[in-house]
Scaffold this motif. Structure first.
Motif, PDB file in Angstrom:
ATOM      1  N   ALA A   1       0.845  -1.208   0.000  1.00  0.00           N
ATOM      2  CA  ALA A   1       0.000   0.000   0.000  1.00  0.00           C
ATOM      3  C   ALA A   1       0.878   1.255   0.000  1.00  0.00           C
ATOM      4  N   GLU A   2       1.957   1.220   0.796  1.00  0.00           N
ATOM      5  CA  GLU A   2       2.870   2.381   0.859  1.00  0.00           C
ATOM      6  C   GLU A   2       3.453   2.686  -0.515  1.00  0.00           C
ATOM      7  N   LEU A   3       3.860   1.611  -1.212  1.00  0.00           N
ATOM      8  CA  LEU A   3       4.448   1.779  -2.546  1.00  0.00           C
ATOM      9  C   LEU A   3       3.422   2.400  -3.498  1.00  0.00           C
ATOM     10  N   ILE A   4       2.214   1.869  -3.477  1.00  0.00           N
ATOM     11  CA  ILE A   4       1.172   2.376  -4.388  1.00  0.00           C
ATOM     12  C   ILE A   4       0.869   3.843  -4.092  1.00  0.00           C
ATOM     13  N   VAL A   5       0.745   4.175  -2.796  1.00  0.00           N
ATOM     14  CA  VAL A   5       0.454   5.573  -2.419  1.00  0.00           C
ATOM     15  C   VAL A   5       1.568   6.489  -2.939  1.00  0.00           C
ATOM     16  N   SER A   6       2.834   6.079  -2.739  1.00  0.00           N
ATOM     17  CA  SER A   6       3.958   6.898  -3.215  1.00  0.00           C
ATOM     18  C   SER A   6       3.869   7.142  -4.720  1.00  0.00           C
ATOM     19  N   THR A   7       3.576   6.067  -5.470  1.00  0.00           N
ATOM     20  CA  THR A   7       3.507   6.215  -6.934  1.00  0.00           C
ATOM     21  C   THR A   7       2.328   7.106  -7.329  1.00  0.00           C
ATOM     22  N   LEU A   8       1.184   6.905  -6.665  1.00  0.00           N
ATOM     23  CA  LEU A   8       0.012   7.730  -6.998  1.00  0.00           C
ATOM     24  C   LEU A   8       0.283   9.210  -6.710  1.00  0.00           C
ATOM     25  N   LEU A   9       0.979   9.474  -5.597  1.00  0.00           N
ATOM     26  CA  LEU A   9       1.261  10.875  -5.262  1.00  0.00           C
ATOM     27  C   LEU A   9       2.267  11.483  -6.239  1.00  0.00           C
ATOM     28  N   LYS A  10       3.192  10.666  -6.713  1.00  0.00           N
ATOM     29  CA  LYS A  10       4.124  11.149  -7.749  1.00  0.00           C
ATOM     30  C   LYS A  10       3.337  11.489  -9.011  1.00  0.00           C
ATOM     31  N   ARG A  11       2.351  10.657  -9.322  1.00  0.00           N
ATOM     32  CA  ARG A  11       1.511  10.932 -10.496  1.00  0.00           C
ATOM     33  C   ARG A  11       0.750  12.253 -10.307  1.00  0.00           C
ATOM     34  N   GLU A  12       0.253  12.483  -9.082  1.00  0.00           N
ATOM     35  CA  GLU A  12      -0.474  13.732  -8.818  1.00  0.00           C
ATOM     36  C   GLU A  12       0.442  14.945  -8.985  1.00  0.00           C
ATOM     37  N   GLU A  13       1.737  14.772  -8.675  1.00  0.00           N
ATOM     38  CA  GLU A  13       2.694  15.884  -8.824  1.00  0.00           C
ATOM     39  C   GLU A  13       2.863  16.285 -10.289  1.00  0.00           C
ATOM     40  N   LEU A  14       2.572  15.339 -11.190  1.00  0.00           N
ATOM     41  CA  LEU A  14       2.683  15.649 -12.621  1.00  0.00           C
ATOM     42  C   LEU A  14       1.514  16.503 -13.097  1.00  0.00           C
ATOM     43  N   GLY A  15       0.502  16.590 -12.277  1.00  0.00           N
ATOM     44  CA  GLY A  15      -0.726  17.302 -12.646  1.00  0.00           C
ATOM     45  C   GLY A  15      -1.876  16.549 -12.018  1.00  0.00           C
ATOM     46  N   SER A  16      -2.850  17.284 -11.513  1.00  0.00           N
ATOM     47  CA  SER A  16      -3.946  16.627 -10.800  1.00  0.00           C
ATOM     48  C   SER A  16      -4.728  15.686 -11.718  1.00  0.00           C
ATOM     49  N   THR A  17      -5.178  14.581 -11.143  1.00  0.00           N
ATOM     50  CA  THR A  17      -6.044  13.669 -11.895  1.00  0.00           C
ATOM     51  C   THR A  17      -7.517  14.031 -11.666  1.00  0.00           C
ATOM     52  N   GLY A  18      -7.731  15.197 -11.081  1.00  0.00           N
ATOM     53  CA  GLY A  18      -9.085  15.729 -10.951  1.00  0.00           C
ATOM     54  C   GLY A  18      -9.482  16.222 -12.340  1.00  0.00           C
ATOM     55  N   ILE A  19     -10.396  15.499 -13.002  1.00  0.00           N
ATOM     56  CA  ILE A  19     -10.692  15.789 -14.417  1.00  0.00           C
ATOM     57  C   ILE A  19     -11.783  16.849 -14.579  1.00  0.00           C
ATOM     58  N   GLY A  20     -12.288  17.362 -13.448  1.00  0.00           N
ATOM     59  CA  GLY A  20     -13.342  18.365 -13.508  1.00  0.00           C
ATOM     60  C   GLY A  20     -14.703  17.762 -13.207  1.00  0.00           C
ATOM     61  N   LYS A  21     -15.681  18.629 -13.020  1.00  0.00           N
ATOM     62  CA  LYS A  21     -17.073  18.238 -12.731  1.00  0.00           C
ATOM     63  C   LYS A  21     -17.207  17.376 -11.472  1.00  0.00           C
ATOM     64  N   GLY A  22     -16.280  17.578 -10.524  1.00  0.00           N
ATOM     65  CA  GLY A  22     -16.387  16.866  -9.252  1.00  0.00           C
ATOM     66  C   GLY A  22     -15.795  15.465  -9.245  1.00  0.00           C
ATOM     67  N   ILE A  23     -15.005  15.150 -10.285  1.00  0.00           N
ATOM     68  CA  ILE A  23     -14.476  13.781 -10.397  1.00  0.00           C
ATOM     69  C   ILE A  23     -12.940  13.762 -10.405  1.00  0.00           C
ATOM     70  N   ALA A  24     -12.387  12.784  -9.714  1.00  0.00           N
ATOM     71  CA  ALA A  24     -10.936  12.573  -9.772  1.00  0.00           C
ATOM     72  C   ALA A  24     -10.673  11.099 -10.053  1.00  0.00           C
TER      73      ALA A  24
END
Lengths: 155, 115
Positions: free
Chosen positions: A38-61
């Protein structure tokens, strides 16, 4: 493969506590994996968020990544009790989060196909104001199934 | 540095490399996820820093394998290397210490935890 078949009731959290983006991502990852995986996945997901939010708009991420920690496509869904900040592209708060983790080896690139499908379905749910409708995980899966069928008919 | 931390750095490096591959995929861009060059450069810096945290020989092996196969690490499933799909020798399956590589393709092997 339809999206509804990839969802499981115990990974659909319809009363997710809003908070910091990191914490909410962590809560959803823990619905899938525990410990160092879980720690590994969280780290990778947060690195992905640093590239730009995955919040695509209209209340969705849609936080997403590939990880060595999984051997098949895994999805968790969270709907927050109140909209929360996610630095989404439209700057609006988010209340529906689809979290998707794929294995590194992925025959047929199912990961990107599913990711595209989730974007489409989630946008329809937002447009038709369906996000707050389901009261149980079962109802949520039924709704996804319906939206997916409607989209198939349209295409 | 403990072997657990080294393993974590190696796995994160691998996951980040997969991320870097995906963001350049035309299919990914078509979905609507756009990544700016500046952010990509920042991820490349993180990657470099992670590589430096690995023992030199491991980092060299990783980079060489990545160059050759794109994916340097292969999961083990049912006694098979999921990089080259060859059956692994039994003695290898019981080895628990250090970096284990596939005798056929050379990829670094990874055993997923059962949950």
């Amino acid at each position: 493969m339809n999206l509804a078949s990839l969802l499981s009731k115990d990974r659909i959290i319809l009363s997710l506590k809003p908070g910091k983006k990191e914490k909410v991502i962590e809560d959803l990852v823990y619905a899938i994996k525990k410990g160092t995986d879980a720690e590994l996945i969280v780290s990778t997901l947060l690195k992905r968020e640093e590239l730009g939010s995955t919040g695509i708009g209209k209340g969705i991420a849609i936080p997403h990544c590939r990880s060595l920690a999984v051997d098949k496509l895994e999805i968790a869904v969270g709907r927050t009790t109140k909209p929360m900040k996610f630095n989404a592209i439209d700057k609006k708060p988010v209340s529906l989060i689809f979290l998707i983790i794929a294995p590194p080896q992925d025959p047929g690139n199912q990961y990107l196909i599913t990711l595209g499908k989730i974007v489409q379905i989630a946008k329809v749910m937002a447009k038709k104001k369906l996000i707050s409708k389901p009261n149980t995980p079962d109802e949520f899966i039924t709704l996804i199934n319906q939206v997916e069928k409607d989209l198939k008919k349209r295409n | 540095m403990s072997s657990g931390i080294v393993e974590m750095h190696l796995k994160l490096l691998f996951d980040l490399d997969n991320l870097l591959n995906d963001i350049d995929e035309p299919k990914y861009k078509k979905i609507g996820f756009k990544v700016e060059q500046e952010e990509k450069q920042s991820l490349l810096r993180t990657r470099k820093a992670l590589l430096k945290k690995l023992p030199r020989d491991m980092a060299d092996v990783y980079e060489r394998l990545k160059e050759r196969y794109q994916r340097a690490i292969a999961p083990v499933d049912n006694g098979f290397c999921f990089g080259c799909f060859q059956k692994l020798p039994t003695e290898l399956l019981t080895q628990t210490k250090g970096m284990i590589t596939c005798p056929n393709c050379g990829r670094i092997l990874y055993w997923r935890k059962k949950q």
